[in-house]
Design an enzyme around this catalytic site. Structure first.
Site, PDB file in Angstrom:
ATOM      1  N   LYS A 258       0.845  -1.195   0.000  1.00 38.55           N
ATOM      2  CA  LYS A 258       0.000   0.000   0.000  1.00 38.55           C
ATOM      3  C   LYS A 258       0.881   1.246   0.000  1.00 38.55           C
ATOM      4  CE  LYS A 258      -4.044  -2.077   0.397  1.00 38.55           C
ATOM      5  NZ  LYS A 258      -5.212  -1.873  -0.493  1.00 38.55           N
ATOM      6  N   GLU A 312      -2.231   0.352  -8.551  1.00 41.13           N
ATOM      7  CA  GLU A 312      -3.663   0.091  -8.460  1.00 41.13           C
ATOM      8  C   GLU A 312      -4.400   1.324  -7.954  1.00 41.13           C
ATOM      9  OE1 GLU A 312      -6.321  -2.984  -5.718  1.00 41.13           O
ATOM     10  OE2 GLU A 312      -4.374  -3.606  -6.504  1.00 41.13           O
ATOM     11  N   GLU A 341     -11.965  -2.253  -8.557  1.00 41.18           N
ATOM     12  CA  GLU A 341     -12.627  -2.759  -7.350  1.00 41.18           C
ATOM     13  C   GLU A 341     -13.738  -1.843  -6.866  1.00 41.18           C
ATOM     14  OE1 GLU A 341     -10.468  -1.837  -3.331  1.00 41.18           O
ATOM     15  OE2 GLU A 341      -8.926  -2.451  -4.741  1.00 41.18           O
ATOM     16  N   ASP A 364     -14.896  -7.146  -8.719  1.00 40.01           N
ATOM     17  CA  ASP A 364     -15.224  -7.295  -7.304  1.00 40.01           C
ATOM     18  C   ASP A 364     -16.570  -8.002  -7.213  1.00 40.01           C
ATOM     19  OD1 ASP A 364     -14.575  -5.854  -4.358  1.00 40.01           O
ATOM     20  OD2 ASP A 364     -16.682  -6.284  -4.729  1.00 40.01           O
ATOM     21  N   HIS A 391     -10.086  -8.196  -7.225  1.00 38.93           N
ATOM     22  CA  HIS A 391      -9.937  -7.642  -5.877  1.00 38.93           C
ATOM     23  C   HIS A 391     -10.535  -8.625  -4.881  1.00 38.93           C
ATOM     24  CE1 HIS A 391     -11.843  -5.153  -2.543  1.00 38.93           C
ATOM     25  NE2 HIS A 391     -10.554  -4.946  -2.381  1.00 38.93           N
TER      26      HIS A 391
END
Length: 479
Positions: A258, A312, A341, A364, A391
């Site tokens: 992240k 992403e 997602e 998703d 996702h």
């Protein structure tokens, strides 16, 4: 003042038509013939607000969602059939707002109650359109936001019920369907400029070649996964190193970190993880919609030296042209764009594909309109030859999306090149049929259904606000 939701209606006369389609289609007639396992009239729909508080640990945070209480609106549908089989469906949320999704589920319930399951699955396209085209509820959508999350939860429960009655996991139910039946589940409205019924049928018919061999391969080897569990924001460097070392020991070769909160922190953390995994293993980055378009390009230009496969959600999920601009700037640096997602619906995916705005497409299972809408996106991705990398994580997302991506490989894409499915190792213990990971791969589920059924004990304990866990937490907050 507490939110007041409409009660789930217990009975209502069945509608004569779904949209413009007659209720009794040829497929309904076939389902009513000998040998069909589909049975029962839906007699009850219940929905509960289930939340797993972040204070108990195990939740990851990112640049935009710093204190999530991973949650779900949990739907259970029952029929009057004597077998007692229930269909369970969820949609994923982050705590506050789950009660709003619960209200939306209750508002949709009258479209489901007193319907024969045979009629629903016999005209699934019509039923999908009925749910998404309610003349009043669509005003707070259409096919987006809370009402679409609620639609996903309801439809996920229907698919779970259908697959359980057929005695198959959802992926196998889909794999065994003939192409025309699969196409009949999809609403092509708004996407026929890119994908027609004829296009979809041609793709699925081509997918029949080698299908049995690919199914055997999945059963033996599983579908490749990547881990997000090592590198959430908020983890200390020592924790990151510890988790990464354990993941390497467990056989993981694909890692996601992240990013987006602090550039120097990102550089430090990416350097740690790249040093640990080495140059040959795959690294991805996820900004969770943190940046404006110029900021995304500038920030990722500074992280390009760590050789990420993709960045992403670099910006707003609604900004198709922004994604296209970022893609144009970063692809020459060897960085692809992954997104999807939090894309509302198939129309957003259509435009992302048309604009060449992504190199990796992320479906998703709870954001789109369940299996039905995801089928249309998988087929569009195949037409554009864009790899699908779903996702997952959250509450139950791994459990659900494994069915879709295993089906995609066996019946649609027939390729594993640049393809992998996200895996996050938390909250699986609350599910009756949790995912099984072996050799860093999703092993195909064998239990009938959509893997959506939660343990009743977990649901009662974590139901908001009256479950045992929340009563203690709320009382402690008051004190």
């Amino acid at each position: 003042m507490p939110l007041r939701c409409p009660a789930s209606p217990r009975s209502r006369p069945p509608a004569a038509h779904w949209g413009s389609r007659p209720l009794l289609t040829a497929r309904v007639a076939r389902l009513r013939g000998a040998g069909s396992m589909v049975r029962g009239r839906i007699s009850r729909l219940s929905v509960r607000d289930v939340r797993f508080p972040t204070s108990l640990g195990g939740h990851g945070s990112d640049a935009m969602h710093m204190d999530p209480d991973y949650s779900a609106a949990y739907v259970v549908i029952e029929t009057d059939a004597e077998d007692g089989i229930k269909g369970c469906g969820i949609t994923f949320t982050l705590g506050k707002g789950t009660e709003v999704v619960v209200c939306a589920v209750n508002a949709l319930a009258h479209h489901v109650l007193n319907k024969d399951l045979k009629d629903i699955v016999g005209d699934f396209r019509g039923f999908y359109r009925q749910l998404t085209s309610d003349g009043q509820l669509r005003w707070i959508g259409p096919e987006k936001g809370v009402v679409h999350l609620a639609t996903a939860a309801v439809l996920n429960a229907v698919w779970d019920l259908w697959a359980k009655q057929e005695g198959k996991p959802v992926w196998k139910l889909l794999v065994d369907m003939d192409p025309r039946t699969l196409v009949s589940c999809i609403d092509f409205r708004y996407i026929t400029d890119v994908l027609t019924e004829e296009d979809a049928l041609e793709i699925l018919q081509k997918g029949q070649v080698g299908k049995k061999e690919r199914e055997k391969q999945m059963l033996a080897q599983g579908y490749p996964a990547y881990t997000t569990s090592c590198a959430w924001l908020g983890y200390s460097d020592d924790t990151l190193k510890q988790l990464c070392a354990q993941a390497l020991k467990d056989g993981w070769t694909r890692f996601k970190v992240k990013v987006g909160a602090d550039l120097q922190g990102d550089v430090r953390r990416c350097q740690i993880i790249r040093d640990m995994i080495g140059p040959e293993k795959t690294l991805m980055m996820d900004a969770n919609q943190r940046w404006d378009v110029p900021e995304a390009v500038e920030w990722m230009s500074k992280l390009a030296k760590f050789k990420p496969l993709w960045i992403e959600e670099p910006t707003s999920p609604d900004d198709i042209l922004g994604h296209a601009a970022i893609s144009k700037a970063l692809v020459p640096l060897g960085i692809g764009i992954a997104t999807g997602e939090q894309c509302h619906n198939r129309v957003i995916f259509k435009q992302l594909l048309q604009a060449k705005a992504l190199q990796f497409l992320q479906i998703d299972s709870c954001r789109l309109g369940s299996v039905n809408e995801n089928l249309s996106v998988l087929l569009m991705a195949k037409k554009f030859e864009i790899p699908v990398c779903p996702h997952a994580g959250g509450v139950g997302l791994c459990e659900l999306v494994q069915h879709l991506i295993i089906f995609d490989y066996i019946s649609v894409s027939a390729s594993l090149k640049n393809r992998m499915c996200e895996y996050v190792d938390h909250l699986h213990e609350h599910f009756k049929y949790p995912v099984m990971i072996q050799r860093a791969s999703y092993m195909p589920p064998k239990d009938p259904g959509y893997s959506t059924e939660m343990k009743e004990e977990s649901v009662k304990k974590h139901q908001y606000p009256d479950g045992e866990v929340w009563k203690k937490l709320l009382a402690a907050q008051e004190n």
